[in-house]
Design an enzyme around this catalytic site. Sequence first.
Site, PDB file in Angstrom:
ATOM      1  N   LYS A   1       1.074  -1.600   0.168  1.00  0.00           N
ATOM      2  CA  LYS A   1       0.467  -0.335   0.219  1.00  0.00           C
ATOM      3  C   LYS A   1       0.402   1.529  -0.001  1.00  0.00           C
ATOM      4  O   LYS A   1       1.838   1.226   0.412  1.00  0.00           O
ATOM      5  CB  LYS A   1      -0.957  -0.314   1.252  1.00  0.00           C
ATOM      6  CG  LYS A   1      -2.124   0.388   1.633  1.00  0.00           C
ATOM      7  CD  LYS A   1      -3.205   0.583   2.696  1.00  0.00           C
ATOM      8  CE  LYS A   1      -4.291   1.760   2.788  1.00  0.00           C
ATOM      9  NZ  LYS A   1      -4.749   2.095   3.414  1.00  0.00           N
TER      10      LYS A   1
ATOM     11  N   SER B   1      -9.328   2.900   2.764  1.00  0.00           N
ATOM     12  CA  SER B   1      -8.345   3.349   2.036  1.00  0.00           C
ATOM     13  C   SER B   1      -7.519   2.529   1.155  1.00  0.00           C
ATOM     14  O   SER B   1      -6.916   2.445   0.436  1.00  0.00           O
ATOM     15  CB  SER B   1      -7.562   3.933   2.966  1.00  0.00           C
ATOM     16  OG  SER B   1      -7.054   3.366   3.745  1.00  0.00           O
TER      17      SER B   1
ATOM     18  N   SER C   1      -9.986  -0.240   6.909  1.00  0.00           N
ATOM     19  CA  SER C   1      -9.437  -0.135   5.690  1.00  0.00           C
ATOM     20  C   SER C   1      -9.062  -1.777   4.744  1.00  0.00           C
ATOM     21  O   SER C   1      -9.050  -1.449   3.934  1.00  0.00           O
ATOM     22  CB  SER C   1      -8.523   0.440   5.716  1.00  0.00           C
ATOM     23  OG  SER C   1      -8.931   2.167   6.417  1.00  0.00           O
TER      24      SER C   1
END
Length: 455
Positions: free
Chosen positions: A77, A152, A176
Amino acid sequence: MTQRKRSAREIAADVSAGRTSAVETAEAALARIEAARALNAVVTIDPAHTLADAAVVDARLRSGETMPLAGVPIIVKDNIWASGWRITQGSRLFADFIAPRDAIAIARLRQAGAVVVGIGATSEFASKGVTTSQLFGPTRHPLDPTRTPGGSSGGPSVAVAAGLVPLAIGTDAGGSSRRPPAHVGVAGFKPSYGAIPYGPGFAEPFFGLSVIAPIAADVADIALAFEVMAGLDPRDSDSAEIARDAQAITGLRIAFSPRVGLDVAVDRVVADGLASTVTRLSAAGIHIARRDPVWPPGATEEAIMPLQHAGLAALYGDTFREDPTVFDPDIAKQIERGLSWSGADVAGALVASTAIANAFAAFFTEADLLLAPTVPCVAWPLSQLGPETIGGRAASPRAHAVFTPFVNHARLPAISIPCGTDERGLPFGLQIIARRGQDRTLLQAAQHIESVLRA
């Protein structure tokens, strides 16, 4: 767009046995990423860097090393440091930032033979429930490109769901690593706070909440990645050892709460799907009791959101005052709100957070696992922060996120696994929550539950 999915375990076995090489495996992953550019799940690639790292893995194998993730391609990420990679947090403020070192978790994955093949999209500062940024634009759902995967950790989740990689590493400060996997039909695990060391990396706006979180197509790959990343490290004062032994599911007290004890809306297809899931598990011999957590007055996500807003304001408030237009407009609103909170407001949010943690602690004196929804709805249109309605009620922009943030505030482990789809084939997930430190028991139970549901 969906590719044939091979597990991390299969890839590592093939590379270790010499049936393929880490370089060949990385080249194939890069080709899949290139073919899936329209999804916008992977926002940065560096083929030369990736192939050099893969060649090192092949050389280590030739020298006789054994690696549990040999040659496994991973996506990281875009808010986790990976040495030598551009890591932006989805923000124009960090558009040219090159991570100077690995986060401890990424170093451990590399030591185990994993190869970083790209950086997965996130919303700015991982602070929004959809995955879009001014730098990279929106990430699209792999089953319906007009919809969002949520956020996210949308980029890592889509990368796994689309078969680009078998394993991705996200973060989770409010859901997330659970909600996007639920929306795209993969598994996502939020470990106990401190179980996986977090830094070094960017300053965190989420005080004592955010964790490194593996995402994969099945629980076994998540468990493999967790064992590689977990464990105390003196560089992280919050890192901690957790229980080594896992309890068998037959000895666990398992509860089911269809709304986690909250007066919130859930779409009928999700509610029915969760009820059907519990029926199937019960028919397979898993004893499940209906039981809700009991929350203190005022326990709502709104009560704890000042912590996120104030955290963002503390880090980026001065920049916001100089030029608010450098931020995603939704993030700018959060920073502006954070600048307006008083010390008493923030202290009140901390009081609410502690009360939520204590309520969960009380619940887990009478249960070992809690089964609940991960999300109250399926994925919604790409242009919206959330669905317009849930369960027939008008929905606020954060109503889709209601079932995950309290887990972070209690610092508990939780996993989302797929458990159904709506009539369009859009997935939703079953969330399984355990007492803090019981990560291995949770993962073992989740593997058993997953096997029942897949059968």
